[in-house]
Design an enzyme around this catalytic site. Sequence first.
Site, PDB file in Angstrom:
ATOM      1  N   ASP A  51       1.341  -1.242  -0.074  1.00 25.14           N
ATOM      2  CA  ASP A  51       0.039  -0.130   0.186  1.00 25.14           C
ATOM      3  C   ASP A  51       0.936   1.135   0.223  1.00 25.14           C
ATOM      4  O   ASP A  51       0.611   2.202   0.244  1.00 25.14           O
ATOM      5  CB  ASP A  51      -1.050   0.149   1.224  1.00 25.14           C
ATOM      6  CG  ASP A  51      -0.172   0.091   2.637  1.00 25.14           C
ATOM      7  OD1 ASP A  51       1.076  -0.011   2.685  1.00 25.14           O
ATOM      8  OD2 ASP A  51      -1.051   0.098   3.287  1.00 25.14           O
ATOM      9  N   ASP A  90      -0.846  -6.410  -0.349  1.00 26.87           N
ATOM     10  CA  ASP A  90      -1.239  -5.129   1.365  1.00 26.87           C
ATOM     11  C   ASP A  90      -2.822  -5.033   1.019  1.00 26.87           C
ATOM     12  O   ASP A  90      -3.895  -4.201  -0.076  1.00 26.87           O
ATOM     13  CB  ASP A  90      -0.563  -3.739   1.233  1.00 26.87           C
ATOM     14  CG  ASP A  90       0.268  -4.220   2.027  1.00 26.87           C
ATOM     15  OD1 ASP A  90       0.525  -4.907   2.903  1.00 26.87           O
ATOM     16  OD2 ASP A  90       1.640  -2.970   1.787  1.00 26.87           O
ATOM     17  N   GLU A 122      -1.806  -5.381   8.561  1.00 22.91           N
ATOM     18  CA  GLU A 122      -1.309  -4.765   9.871  1.00 22.91           C
ATOM     19  C   GLU A 122      -1.704  -5.243  10.883  1.00 22.91           C
ATOM     20  O   GLU A 122      -2.820  -4.924  11.150  1.00 22.91           O
ATOM     21  CB  GLU A 122      -1.229  -3.104   9.741  1.00 22.91           C
ATOM     22  CG  GLU A 122       0.030  -2.790   8.290  1.00 22.91           C
ATOM     23  CD  GLU A 122       0.372  -1.401   8.358  1.00 22.91           C
ATOM     24  OE1 GLU A 122       0.240  -0.747   9.448  1.00 22.91           O
ATOM     25  OE2 GLU A 122       0.759  -1.305   7.449  1.00 22.91           O
ATOM     26  N   GLU A 189       8.591  -3.851  11.238  1.00 19.73           N
ATOM     27  CA  GLU A 189       9.207  -2.695  10.164  1.00 19.73           C
ATOM     28  C   GLU A 189       9.375  -2.180  11.503  1.00 19.73           C
ATOM     29  O   GLU A 189       9.042  -2.273  11.829  1.00 19.73           O
ATOM     30  CB  GLU A 189       8.367  -2.036   9.396  1.00 19.73           C
ATOM     31  CG  GLU A 189       8.613  -0.995   8.617  1.00 19.73           C
ATOM     32  CD  GLU A 189       7.873  -0.290   7.630  1.00 19.73           C
ATOM     33  OE1 GLU A 189       6.670  -0.792   7.285  1.00 19.73           O
ATOM     34  OE2 GLU A 189       7.466   0.633   6.947  1.00 19.73           O
TER      35      GLU A 189
HETATM   36  O1  KIV Z   1       3.653  -1.044   1.802  1.00 22.15           O
HETATM   37  C1  KIV Z   1       4.970  -1.607   1.555  1.00 22.15           C
HETATM   38  O2  KIV Z   1       5.043  -0.903   0.684  1.00 22.15           O
HETATM   39  C2  KIV Z   1       4.994  -2.364   3.177  1.00 22.15           C
HETATM   40  C3  KIV Z   1       6.310  -2.264   3.149  1.00 22.15           C
HETATM   41  C4  KIV Z   1       7.246  -1.203   3.532  1.00 22.15           C
HETATM   42  C5  KIV Z   1       7.061  -3.328   3.593  1.00 22.15           C
HETATM   43  O3  KIV Z   1       3.949  -2.855   4.090  1.00 22.15           O
END
Ligand code: KIV
Length: 272
Positions: A51, A90, A122, A189
């Site tokens: 995302d 995501d 998340e 992260e």
């Molecule tokens: O959205 C994204 O690019 C991520 C990475 C930073 C792991 O979640």
Amino acid sequence: MSVQKEVKRVTTHVLAEMKLHGEKISMLTSYDYSMAKLVDQAGIDVILVGDSASNVMAGNETTLPITLDQMIYHGKSVVRGVTRALVVVDMPFGTYQGNSLEALNSAIKIMKITHADAVKLEGGKEVIESVERIIMAGIPVMGHLGLMPQSIHKYGTYTVRAKEEVEAKKLIEDAHFLEQAGCFAIVLEKIPAKLGAQVAHELKIPVIGIGAGGGVDGQVLVIHDMLGLTQEFSPRFLRRYLNLAADIKGAVGSFVADVKSRNFPNEKEQYE
Ligand code: KIV
């Protein structure tokens, strides 16, 4: 023997085998067909349709504004370019936090339309019902702990997370919750390297880090950052493998100059 070199298609099972054999996992983001095709052909293990598209593709300050339909558009484009890597999409902000049925419906929509291999979301204990419900429907889920950009307004900053004992303890607990719920992997992260190594050691599933040190099972970066397309973003964990921003500006500058000076097109570059 390399586990991933032997396989025609990277699956969640292959990633588990890689962890078992101590073989590090490589993951990069992609958001479109052409980039995903190159990244796949270069031998990446996992492509994340992050995302972060909200930032690097749409120019938003945070990941919050991107919609489910926009993520599906990016996911579909990426899947068309990939023949080997595992593709993870995501789940955007607001599509899984409300309740587990909404989460399931969002995940099903992503899988049905994009044909991706898995989704990522998340959070830990607070989203565990959603994680379980999605996995029960047969959809592989990747977790994401530590710095969680979708919660930026709760924390107010993008600094390193879980430096204090209480937050570190919660992160370890959450990682175990996600593993028990059936996640096939977790992203960590921007946390201290020691904590990243501890989580990777305690969990059987692969732990993939971005700014989580070298003791985890794999590394992920945002493709625009590692290729040097983004210029203003320079966290300590980022290694730039190219300076594409300078190359692109140079090439465009040359094109502009060639057009203005009538140097382009030359005789060979036109039809009789
Ligand atoms: O959205 C994204 O690019 C991520 C990475 C930073 C792991 O979640």
